[in-house]
Design a protein around this motif. Structure first.
Motif, mmCIF file in Angstrom:
data_model
loop_
_atom_site.group_PDB
_atom_site.id
_atom_site.type_symbol
_atom_site.label_atom_id
_atom_site.label_comp_id
_atom_site.label_asym_id
_atom_site.label_seq_id
_atom_site.Cartn_x
_atom_site.Cartn_y
_atom_site.Cartn_z
ATOM 1 N N ALA A 110 -19.910 -44.461 -46.579
ATOM 2 C CA ALA A 110 -17.973 -44.243 -47.120
ATOM 3 C C ALA A 110 -18.339 -43.640 -47.573
ATOM 4 O O ALA A 110 -18.418 -44.157 -48.694
ATOM 5 C CB ALA A 110 -17.552 -45.918 -46.816
ATOM 6 N N GLY A 111 -17.403 -42.476 -47.695
ATOM 7 C CA GLY A 111 -17.511 -41.939 -49.363
ATOM 8 C C GLY A 111 -18.527 -41.832 -50.146
ATOM 9 O O GLY A 111 -18.348 -41.531 -51.181
ATOM 10 N N GLY A 112 -19.651 -41.374 -49.640
ATOM 11 C CA GLY A 112 -21.475 -41.136 -50.582
ATOM 12 C C GLY A 112 -21.392 -42.354 -51.200
ATOM 13 O O GLY A 112 -22.857 -42.810 -51.698
ATOM 14 N N PHE A 113 -20.740 -43.696 -50.863
ATOM 15 C CA PHE A 113 -21.213 -44.894 -51.609
ATOM 16 C C PHE A 113 -20.809 -46.448 -50.824
ATOM 17 O O PHE A 113 -19.795 -46.948 -51.148
ATOM 18 C CB PHE A 113 -21.105 -44.880 -53.054
ATOM 19 C CG PHE A 113 -21.187 -43.948 -54.227
ATOM 20 C CD1 PHE A 113 -22.574 -43.683 -54.920
ATOM 21 C CD2 PHE A 113 -20.552 -42.903 -53.981
ATOM 22 C CE1 PHE A 113 -22.777 -43.554 -55.478
ATOM 23 C CE2 PHE A 113 -20.715 -41.857 -54.875
ATOM 24 C CZ PHE A 113 -22.181 -41.167 -55.942
ATOM 25 N N GLY A 114 -21.659 -46.718 -49.962
ATOM 26 C CA GLY A 114 -21.677 -47.846 -49.543
ATOM 27 C C GLY A 114 -21.228 -47.804 -48.063
ATOM 28 O O GLY A 114 -20.978 -46.762 -47.446
ATOM 29 N N LEU A 115 -20.309 -48.670 -47.004
ATOM 30 C CA LEU A 115 -19.943 -48.554 -46.050
ATOM 31 C C LEU A 115 -18.675 -49.707 -46.047
ATOM 32 O O LEU A 115 -18.873 -50.859 -46.791
ATOM 33 C CB LEU A 115 -20.968 -49.651 -45.641
ATOM 34 C CG LEU A 115 -21.188 -49.839 -43.875
ATOM 35 C CD1 LEU A 115 -20.597 -48.069 -42.550
ATOM 36 C CD2 LEU A 115 -22.074 -50.365 -43.508
ATOM 37 N N ASN A 116 -17.842 -49.374 -44.872
ATOM 38 C CA ASN A 116 -16.521 -50.139 -44.510
ATOM 39 C C ASN A 116 -16.277 -50.359 -43.351
ATOM 40 O O ASN A 116 -17.615 -49.672 -42.838
ATOM 41 C CB ASN A 116 -15.056 -49.917 -45.161
ATOM 42 C CG ASN A 116 -14.737 -48.411 -45.174
ATOM 43 O OD1 ASN A 116 -15.264 -47.555 -44.031
ATOM 44 N ND2 ASN A 116 -14.587 -47.243 -45.867
ATOM 45 N N LYS A 117 -15.496 -50.894 -42.691
ATOM 46 C CA LYS A 117 -15.249 -51.056 -41.590
ATOM 47 C C LYS A 117 -14.912 -50.221 -40.664
ATOM 48 O O LYS A 117 -15.624 -49.891 -39.499
ATOM 49 C CB LYS A 117 -14.173 -52.663 -40.920
ATOM 50 C CG LYS A 117 -14.838 -53.811 -39.319
ATOM 51 C CD LYS A 117 -13.675 -54.329 -39.386
ATOM 52 C CE LYS A 117 -13.764 -54.475 -38.009
ATOM 53 N NZ LYS A 117 -12.629 -56.000 -38.017
ATOM 54 N N LYS A 118 -14.679 -49.074 -41.378
ATOM 55 C CA LYS A 118 -13.421 -48.119 -40.112
ATOM 56 C C LYS A 118 -14.980 -47.146 -39.985
ATOM 57 O O LYS A 118 -15.273 -46.823 -39.174
ATOM 58 C CB LYS A 118 -12.577 -47.671 -40.818
ATOM 59 C CG LYS A 118 -12.535 -46.183 -40.251
ATOM 60 C CD LYS A 118 -10.905 -45.561 -41.015
ATOM 61 C CE LYS A 118 -10.612 -44.312 -40.236
ATOM 62 N NZ LYS A 118 -9.321 -43.583 -40.998
ATOM 63 N N ASN A 124 -19.027 -50.988 -51.417
ATOM 64 C CA ASN A 124 -17.296 -50.892 -50.867
ATOM 65 C C ASN A 124 -17.517 -52.433 -50.399
ATOM 66 O O ASN A 124 -17.836 -52.569 -49.436
ATOM 67 C CB ASN A 124 -17.151 -49.865 -49.413
ATOM 68 C CG ASN A 124 -15.729 -49.823 -48.975
ATOM 69 O OD1 ASN A 124 -15.006 -50.883 -48.995
ATOM 70 N ND2 ASN A 124 -15.729 -49.003 -49.018
ATOM 71 N N LYS A 125 -16.261 -53.252 -51.608
ATOM 72 C CA LYS A 125 -16.024 -54.161 -51.406
ATOM 73 C C LYS A 125 -15.572 -54.864 -50.228
ATOM 74 O O LYS A 125 -15.695 -56.074 -49.418
ATOM 75 C CB LYS A 125 -14.963 -54.851 -52.126
ATOM 76 C CG LYS A 125 -15.492 -54.471 -53.948
ATOM 77 C CD LYS A 125 -16.772 -54.486 -53.850
ATOM 78 C CE LYS A 125 -17.238 -53.962 -55.792
ATOM 79 N NZ LYS A 125 -19.007 -54.759 -55.952
ATOM 80 N N GLY A 126 -15.152 -53.897 -49.307
ATOM 81 C CA GLY A 126 -14.667 -54.590 -47.937
ATOM 82 C C GLY A 126 -15.197 -54.773 -46.755
ATOM 83 O O GLY A 126 -15.153 -55.524 -45.965
ATOM 84 N N ILE A 127 -16.989 -53.945 -46.941
ATOM 85 C CA ILE A 127 -17.860 -55.119 -45.870
ATOM 86 C C ILE A 127 -17.985 -56.288 -46.343
ATOM 87 O O ILE A 127 -19.063 -57.012 -45.116
ATOM 88 C CB ILE A 127 -19.193 -54.309 -46.867
ATOM 89 C CG1 ILE A 127 -20.428 -54.769 -45.356
ATOM 90 C CG2 ILE A 127 -20.162 -54.855 -48.583
ATOM 91 C CD1 ILE A 127 -21.683 -53.525 -46.228
ATOM 92 N N PHE A 128 -18.036 -56.988 -47.547
ATOM 93 C CA PHE A 128 -17.803 -58.343 -47.185
ATOM 94 C C PHE A 128 -16.972 -58.934 -46.378
ATOM 95 O O PHE A 128 -17.537 -60.211 -46.081
ATOM 96 C CB PHE A 128 -17.433 -59.437 -49.140
ATOM 97 C CG PHE A 128 -17.567 -58.838 -49.776
ATOM 98 C CD1 PHE A 128 -19.620 -59.531 -50.304
ATOM 99 C CD2 PHE A 128 -17.804 -57.737 -50.841
ATOM 100 C CE1 PHE A 128 -20.120 -59.175 -51.302
ATOM 101 C CE2 PHE A 128 -18.905 -57.593 -52.118
ATOM 102 C CZ PHE A 128 -20.202 -57.793 -51.888
ATOM 103 N N LYS A 129 -15.563 -58.073 -45.935
ATOM 104 C CA LYS A 129 -15.091 -59.154 -44.989
ATOM 105 C C LYS A 129 -15.473 -59.051 -43.058
ATOM 106 O O LYS A 129 -14.643 -59.327 -42.481
ATOM 107 C CB LYS A 129 -13.470 -58.161 -44.837
ATOM 108 C CG LYS A 129 -12.835 -58.614 -46.039
ATOM 109 C CD LYS A 129 -11.457 -57.500 -46.366
ATOM 110 C CE LYS A 129 -11.148 -57.458 -47.421
ATOM 111 N NZ LYS A 129 -9.795 -56.012 -46.996
ATOM 112 N N PHE A 130 -16.354 -58.611 -43.820
ATOM 113 C CA PHE A 130 -16.976 -58.688 -41.592
ATOM 114 C C PHE A 130 -18.525 -58.430 -41.281
ATOM 115 O O PHE A 130 -18.817 -58.511 -40.881
ATOM 116 C CB PHE A 130 -16.412 -57.225 -41.373
ATOM 117 C CG PHE A 130 -17.251 -55.839 -41.877
ATOM 118 C CD1 PHE A 130 -18.189 -55.607 -40.818
ATOM 119 C CD2 PHE A 130 -16.820 -55.145 -42.912
ATOM 120 C CE1 PHE A 130 -18.877 -53.959 -41.504
ATOM 121 C CE2 PHE A 130 -17.678 -53.719 -43.587
ATOM 122 C CZ PHE A 130 -18.119 -53.446 -42.934
ATOM 123 N N VAL A 131 -18.950 -58.514 -42.107
ATOM 124 C CA VAL A 131 -20.812 -58.190 -42.730
ATOM 125 C C VAL A 131 -21.163 -59.430 -41.896
ATOM 126 O O VAL A 131 -22.292 -59.023 -40.912
ATOM 127 C CB VAL A 131 -21.608 -57.668 -43.820
ATOM 128 C CG1 VAL A 131 -21.030 -59.164 -44.825
ATOM 129 C CG2 VAL A 131 -22.734 -57.144 -43.617
#
Length: 254
Positions: free
Chosen positions: A42-50, A72-79
């Motif tokens: 995701a954008g070169g750093f981290g991963l998000n749900k989308k 990517n802080k969004g990962i905390f919402k679904f990992v």
């Protein structure tokens, strides 16, 4: 069973490489399971749900992570709810996510383990001791055990390969974004390669545009890195569990 392991997917270019190159590769080699490193997706750093869902839609079965897991802080919402995402097992106790995950495929129980190194990559619990303490459990739960060792030092990756030789089925390295020419079967039967390489922009530095990185080296000033564009490549390895063979793949696409 045949496995396709895909090296670090970097940003939009890496995802395009997966979308455009992977389907033909899977078909040509009759691949049963695809495991990819997604910590830069995701954008070169981290991963998000989308982005994770996008990669699963392309046909990736399991995403492993690494030192950019929490970028990517969004990962905390679904990992915690997504068993197809595996973060390093030797992260500190109590952090979100899981360090390994098991899946039933073609009647076989496949377990994918993610570990992170200690040399040049940050303070983490010893991956050697952590995997040692989990091996008996993993063997009881698994028919095939695959280990993604996300580490910087080639020597540390080699040490892990030999430590797990005969104890797991395959150990491969990720993180350096440079594919190594050392795919082999170790003396006790474990398949090994030090690094799968980069899935992303060919004209880049490790998947990122070269200009900001060169500027940083010239000036010492912080610069914002940008994901590379243009021709893309998919890099990784194909592992045939039945024949016990492993060989690297690196394919370019405009």
């Amino acid at each position: 069973m045949k496995f396709l392991f895909i090296g670090d997917i970097v940003g939009r270019a890496g995802r395009r490489a997966v979308r455009e190159i992977m389907p033909d590769l899977v078909k040509e080699h009759n691949i049963d399971l695809v495991v990819a490193n997604g910590e830069n997706a995701a954008g070169g750093f981290g991963l998000n749900k989308k982005v994770a869902e996008e990669l699963f839609e392309y046909g990736i079965d399991i995403l492993t992570m690494g030192n950019h897991t929490w970028k990517n802080k969004g990962i905390f919402k679904f990992v915690d709810q997504e068993p197809r995402i595996v973060r390093p097992l030797n992260f500190a106790p109590g952090v979100p996510g899981r360090g390994y995950s098991s899946f039933l495929k073609n009647g076989r129980r496949i377990t994918v383990v993610n570990l992170i190194g200690q040399i040049y990559i940050g303070p983490h619990d010893s991956p050697f001791r952590i995997i040692r303490d989990q091996l008996d459990t993993l063997k009881r739960e698994s028919d095939i055990i695959i280990v993604d060792f996300h580490a910087e030092a080639t020597g540390e990756k080699g040490a892990m390969g030999y430590y797990l030789d005969g104890k797991v089925d395959c150990v491969y390295g990720t993180h350096t974004h440079v594919q190594t020419n050392d795919a082999k079967i170790l003396p006790k039967g474990t398949a090994f390669i030090s690094d799968l390489g980069l899935t992303g922009a060919v004209d880049s530095i490790l998947g990122m545009k070269s200009e900001p990185i060169v500027k940083k080296h010239l000036t010492g000033l912080h610069t914002k890195f940008e994901v590379g564009t243009g021709t893309v490549q998919l890099a990784g390895a194909i592992y045939d569990h039945k024949e016990n063979t492993i060989f690297p793949v690196r394919i370019n696409d405009a």
